[in-house]
Design a protein around this motif. Structure first.
Motif, PDB file in Angstrom:
ATOM      1  N   SER A 257      -5.194  -2.038  -3.243  1.00  0.00           N
ATOM      2  CA  SER A 257      -4.685  -1.808  -4.633  1.00  0.00           C
ATOM      3  C   SER A 257      -3.521  -0.589  -4.659  1.00  0.00           C
ATOM      4  CB  SER A 257      -5.598  -1.583  -5.978  1.00  0.00           C
ATOM      5  OG  SER A 257      -6.198  -0.144  -5.692  1.00  0.00           O
ATOM      6  N   PHE A 258      -2.507  -0.784  -5.656  1.00  0.00           N
ATOM      7  CA  PHE A 258      -1.492   0.102  -5.843  1.00  0.00           C
ATOM      8  C   PHE A 258      -2.197   1.407  -6.356  1.00  0.00           C
ATOM      9  CE2 PHE A 258       2.014   2.119  -8.451  1.00  0.00           C
ATOM     10  CZ  PHE A 258       2.842   2.345  -7.194  1.00  0.00           C
ATOM     11  N   ARG A 259      -3.255   1.427  -7.052  1.00  0.00           N
ATOM     12  CA  ARG A 259      -3.796   2.502  -7.475  1.00  0.00           C
ATOM     13  C   ARG A 259      -4.150   3.488  -6.217  1.00  0.00           C
ATOM     14  NH1 ARG A 259      -7.234   2.587 -12.806  1.00  0.00           N
ATOM     15  NH2 ARG A 259      -5.933   1.302 -14.248  1.00  0.00           N
ATOM     16  N   ASP A 260      -4.821   2.482  -5.345  1.00  0.00           N
ATOM     17  CA  ASP A 260      -5.224   3.296  -3.866  1.00  0.00           C
ATOM     18  C   ASP A 260      -4.338   3.675  -3.129  1.00  0.00           C
ATOM     19  OD1 ASP A 260      -7.843   2.904  -4.793  1.00  0.00           O
ATOM     20  OD2 ASP A 260      -8.245   1.286  -3.560  1.00  0.00           O
ATOM     21  N   ILE A 261      -3.222   2.976  -3.042  1.00  0.00           N
ATOM     22  CA  ILE A 261      -1.855   3.737  -2.266  1.00  0.00           C
ATOM     23  C   ILE A 261      -1.448   4.832  -2.741  1.00  0.00           C
ATOM     24  CG2 ILE A 261       0.414   2.827  -1.616  1.00  0.00           C
ATOM     25  CD1 ILE A 261      -0.535  -0.145  -1.708  1.00  0.00           C
ATOM     26  N   LEU A 262      -1.330   4.846  -3.974  1.00  0.00           N
ATOM     27  CA  LEU A 262      -0.961   6.170  -4.737  1.00  0.00           C
ATOM     28  C   LEU A 262      -1.854   7.342  -4.411  1.00  0.00           C
ATOM     29  CD1 LEU A 262       0.226   5.145  -8.371  1.00  0.00           C
ATOM     30  CD2 LEU A 262       1.721   6.110  -6.626  1.00  0.00           C
ATOM     31  N   LEU A 263      -3.147   7.122  -4.233  1.00  0.00           N
ATOM     32  CA  LEU A 263      -4.011   8.090  -3.588  1.00  0.00           C
ATOM     33  C   LEU A 263      -3.434   8.785  -2.318  1.00  0.00           C
ATOM     34  CD1 LEU A 263      -7.434   6.817  -4.747  1.00  0.00           C
ATOM     35  CD2 LEU A 263      -5.932   8.463  -5.993  1.00  0.00           C
ATOM     36  N   LYS A 264      -2.887   7.823  -1.477  1.00  0.00           N
ATOM     37  CA  LYS A 264      -2.483   8.216  -0.132  1.00  0.00           C
ATOM     38  C   LYS A 264      -1.010   9.142  -0.198  1.00  0.00           C
ATOM     39  CE  LYS A 264      -4.858   4.668   2.667  1.00  0.00           C
ATOM     40  NZ  LYS A 264      -5.728   4.105   1.387  1.00  0.00           N
ATOM     41  N   ASP A 265      -0.249   8.725  -1.264  1.00  0.00           N
ATOM     42  CA  ASP A 265       1.166   9.377  -1.478  1.00  0.00           C
ATOM     43  C   ASP A 265       1.290   9.391  -2.920  1.00  0.00           C
ATOM     44  OD1 ASP A 265       3.604  10.125  -1.665  1.00  0.00           O
ATOM     45  OD2 ASP A 265       4.281   8.828   0.103  1.00  0.00           O
ATOM     46  N   PRO A 266       1.372  10.280  -3.548  1.00  0.00           N
ATOM     47  CA  PRO A 266       1.679  10.503  -5.070  1.00  0.00           C
ATOM     48  C   PRO A 266       2.955   9.699  -5.288  1.00  0.00           C
ATOM     49  CG  PRO A 266       0.366  12.380  -4.537  1.00  0.00           C
ATOM     50  CD  PRO A 266       0.951  11.616  -3.212  1.00  0.00           C
ATOM     51  N   MET A 267       3.921   9.622  -4.393  1.00  0.00           N
ATOM     52  CA  MET A 267       5.347   9.200  -4.629  1.00  0.00           C
ATOM     53  C   MET A 267       5.653   7.886  -4.098  1.00  0.00           C
ATOM     54  SD  MET A 267       6.727  11.647  -6.184  1.00  0.00           S
ATOM     55  CE  MET A 267       8.479  11.125  -6.074  1.00  0.00           C
ATOM     56  N   ALA A 268       4.481   7.034  -3.930  1.00  0.00           N
ATOM     57  CA  ALA A 268       4.542   5.969  -3.392  1.00  0.00           C
ATOM     58  C   ALA A 268       5.349   4.814  -4.169  1.00  0.00           C
ATOM     59  CB  ALA A 268       2.879   5.193  -3.182  1.00  0.00           C
ATOM     60  N   HIS A 269       5.466   5.239  -5.352  1.00  0.00           N
ATOM     61  CA  HIS A 269       5.983   4.162  -6.270  1.00  0.00           C
ATOM     62  C   HIS A 269       7.521   4.140  -5.960  1.00  0.00           C
ATOM     63  CE1 HIS A 269       6.254   8.149  -8.110  1.00  0.00           C
ATOM     64  NE2 HIS A 269       7.186   7.904  -8.877  1.00  0.00           N
ATOM     65  N   THR A 270       8.158   5.305  -5.539  1.00  0.00           N
ATOM     66  CA  THR A 270       9.531   5.436  -5.087  1.00  0.00           C
ATOM     67  C   THR A 270       9.853   4.615  -3.736  1.00  0.00           C
ATOM     68  OG1 THR A 270       9.534   7.497  -3.666  1.00  0.00           O
ATOM     69  CG2 THR A 270       9.747   7.463  -6.199  1.00  0.00           C
ATOM     70  N   LYS A 271       8.875   4.096  -2.908  1.00  0.00           N
ATOM     71  CA  LYS A 271       8.841   3.472  -1.764  1.00  0.00           C
ATOM     72  C   LYS A 271       8.462   2.160  -1.839  1.00  0.00           C
ATOM     73  CE  LYS A 271       7.715   8.107  -0.040  1.00  0.00           C
ATOM     74  NZ  LYS A 271       6.798   8.832   0.502  1.00  0.00           N
ATOM     75  N   ASN A 272       8.569   1.321  -0.803  1.00  0.00           N
ATOM     76  CA  ASN A 272       8.078   0.086  -0.470  1.00  0.00           C
ATOM     77  C   ASN A 272       6.984  -0.209   0.698  1.00  0.00           C
ATOM     78  OD1 ASN A 272       9.535  -0.982  -2.640  1.00  0.00           O
ATOM     79  ND2 ASN A 272      11.261  -1.303  -1.188  1.00  0.00           N
ATOM     80  N   MET A 273       7.042   0.958   1.471  1.00  0.00           N
ATOM     81  CA  MET A 273       6.120   1.081   2.677  1.00  0.00           C
ATOM     82  C   MET A 273       5.938   2.553   2.876  1.00  0.00           C
ATOM     83  SD  MET A 273       5.797   1.695   6.219  1.00  0.00           S
ATOM     84  CE  MET A 273       7.435   1.584   7.241  1.00  0.00           C
ATOM     85  N   LEU A 274       4.473   2.700   3.310  1.00  0.00           N
ATOM     86  CA  LEU A 274       3.965   3.973   3.736  1.00  0.00           C
ATOM     87  C   LEU A 274       3.667   3.931   5.176  1.00  0.00           C
ATOM     88  CD1 LEU A 274       1.303   4.997   0.986  1.00  0.00           C
ATOM     89  CD2 LEU A 274       3.840   5.611   1.076  1.00  0.00           C
ATOM     90  N   ALA A 275       4.131   4.920   5.914  1.00  0.00           N
ATOM     91  CA  ALA A 275       3.777   5.130   7.396  1.00  0.00           C
ATOM     92  C   ALA A 275       2.355   5.640   7.577  1.00  0.00           C
ATOM     93  CB  ALA A 275       4.859   5.875   7.908  1.00  0.00           C
ATOM     94  N   VAL A 276       1.345   5.023   7.223  1.00  0.00           N
ATOM     95  CA  VAL A 276       0.174   5.255   7.452  1.00  0.00           C
ATOM     96  C   VAL A 276      -0.500   4.086   8.648  1.00  0.00           C
ATOM     97  CG1 VAL A 276      -2.197   5.163   6.423  1.00  0.00           C
ATOM     98  CG2 VAL A 276      -0.092   5.981   4.991  1.00  0.00           C
ATOM     99  N   ASP A 277      -1.073   4.667   9.317  1.00  0.00           N
ATOM    100  CA  ASP A 277      -1.561   3.612  10.598  1.00  0.00           C
ATOM    101  C   ASP A 277      -0.385   2.988  10.966  1.00  0.00           C
ATOM    102  OD1 ASP A 277      -4.188   4.572  10.546  1.00  0.00           O
ATOM    103  OD2 ASP A 277      -4.409   3.165   8.966  1.00  0.00           O
ATOM    104  N   ASP A 278      -0.329   1.262  11.080  1.00  0.00           N
ATOM    105  CA  ASP A 278       0.641   0.629  11.376  1.00  0.00           C
ATOM    106  C   ASP A 278       1.633   0.036  10.208  1.00  0.00           C
ATOM    107  OD1 ASP A 278       0.348   0.459  14.398  1.00  0.00           O
ATOM    108  OD2 ASP A 278      -1.591  -0.373  13.800  1.00  0.00           O
TER     109      ASP A 278
END
Length: 449
Positions: A377-398
């Protein structure tokens, strides 16, 4: 001797009688410690009340022990009364907080609840539709009605279940439907019932190899039973419409379009008038290789709009599952099917696809991809990066690929430029309540609502 025996029995009986009465009297008049907490009875277990703006809200409570106790009622922190009865006419149609306090010998107990004051339904005005889906994993607390024009509650599940003659599971036991509909109508938001097969709640995809809905659809007798059940439930519960999501449409082979067309064309005759002068009839359609089977939907003029889903596009190599090209491609597909552009509502996900590919040489194929590509979920993604809303991809694992504010703004602009009907988000509870980061808020704002 006999007389003495009778007198003895009578004496025992009278003794037992008085002892019993003494016990009852003790039960009726219990003795409480001076520090006993005054217990409150009669409060709403949901901690929510609703009332019409023209009616007073009346609540009658009981407190034990009540002797020497004092009582206070508060509305939004302001004391408005004493006593065990609350009778109050709220001045505005909005949400309030009420509180009851019982105090005895310095010991206080209290209850607090929300009150929704209902007004006549007036739909909000908007530039483009902003449709949100709420599943049984969520609740009314996840919904910000200011960011919606239409809410869809998911879902009534269609399928063949042993002992279930109606063919439709309408329990929706985790959602307080009356409360949600009242709150939505207060905010000028229409509420539709989602009608689906079994699915994966987080991403809205059909459950693998589950064709229960489709098996009902292609049987005329079962189809009629299911439609009647759906309409009765929607009408009895005050829904403003239905959304039909036939999420699995074949058992390994493409079925004739005519079977789907017959089902969707059978629905309009059964539509109720609607509680607010309009009963919406909409549909959701996935992208992918079975899209063509649903093309007949474009030929049903009674359908108000179609929510298209250009997401869940998994691949064997890490990549975006909800790419911009997927949106433009699926829009063009439905335009070519004959669906008017203004009836196309473009969907985007409030979840991402997290790739974590094997490092031990294991070959990844379609049969085992699910082990290495999982949804979050997007909620969980924000826990990994509080600025995730400003991006479309996080460099976590692959890589975790999702729709952040940048691509949502692009898709909103596509809706405006192409004259589409609006945007849709799956699902509301996966978004964040933080309005500075909310996907739903960003989408609604970008649409000009």
């Amino acid at each position: 001797m006999m007389k003495n025996y009778i007198n003895l029995l009578l004496g025992c009986f009278l003794c037992l009688f008085f002892l019993t009465n003494c016990e009852v009297e003790d039960d009726e008049n219990p003795v409480f410690e001076s520090t006993a907490v005054p217990r409150i009875f009669g409060w709403s277990t949901a901690n929510t009340y609703t009332t019409d703006i023209s009616d007073s809200l009346i609540i009658d409570l009981q407190v034990s022990p009540a002797q020497d106790a004092t009582f206070k009622w508060f509305v939004d922190g302001v004391e408005v009364g004493t006593g065990l009865r609350f009778k109050y006419l709220f001045p505005e149609a909005k949400d309030y907080t009420i509180k009851f306090e019982a105090t005895r010998n310095g010991v206080t107990n209290s209850r607090e609840a929300d009150v929704i004051v209902i007004k006549p339904f007036v739909p909000k005005t908007y530039n483009k539709k902003m449709v949100g889906f709420l599943t049984q994993n969520g609740s009314i607390n996840d919904v910000n009605f200011a960011n919606l024009t239409h809410l869809v509650i998911s879902s009534a599940v269609v399928g063949e279940v042993a002992g279930q003659a109606s063919l439709v599971d309408t329990t929706l036991e985790n959602l307080n439907i009356p409360l949600i509909i009242k709150a939505a109508h207060n905010a000028g938001v229409y509420v539709l019932l989602d009608v689906t097969g079994n699915m994966v709640t987080l991403n809205g995809g059909g459950m693998y190899a589950d064709y229960g809905f489709f098996n009902v659809v292609k049987d005329p007798a079962k189809q009629a039973t299911a439609i009647a059940t759906i309409m009765k439930f929607a009408s009895n519960n005050g829904f403003d419409g239905i959304n039909v999501y036939l999420n699995n449409t074949s058992e390994g082979v493409l079925e004739p379009v005519s079977k789907i067309e017959q089902f969707f064309k059978a629905i309009p005759a059964a539509l109720p008038p609607g509680p607010n002068g309009k009963f919406f009839y909409t549909a959701s359609v996935p992208g992918g290789w079975t899209t063509g089977v649903l093309s007949a939907i474009a030929k049903v003029p009674e359908i108000d709009w179609v929510n298209i889903q250009p997401y869940r596009y998994e691949d064997l190599a890490p990549t975006a599952h909800s790419p911009y090209w997927g949106a433009t491609d699926l829009v063009n597909t439905w335009v070519n099917f004959g669906l008017p552009k203004e009836k196309i509502v473009l969907g985007f996900p409030a979840f991402g696809l997290h790739y974590n590919m094997p490092k031990d040489g294991t070959q990844v194929g379609w049969g085992n991809l699910w082990k290495y590509a999982t949804y979050e979920s997007f909620r969980d993604i924000l826990l990994k990066d509080p600025m995730a809303h400003t991006k479309n991809m996080l460099a976590v694992d692959d890589g975790i690929y999702y729709d952040g504010h940048p691509i949502i703004q692009q898709k909103a602009q596509l809706v405006i430029d192409q004259g589409l009907g609006g945007l849709m988000m799956w699902s509301v509870e996966s978004d964040t309540p933080d309005q500075s980061k909310s996907l739903l808020k960003a989408a609604n704002t970008a649409l000009g609502n």
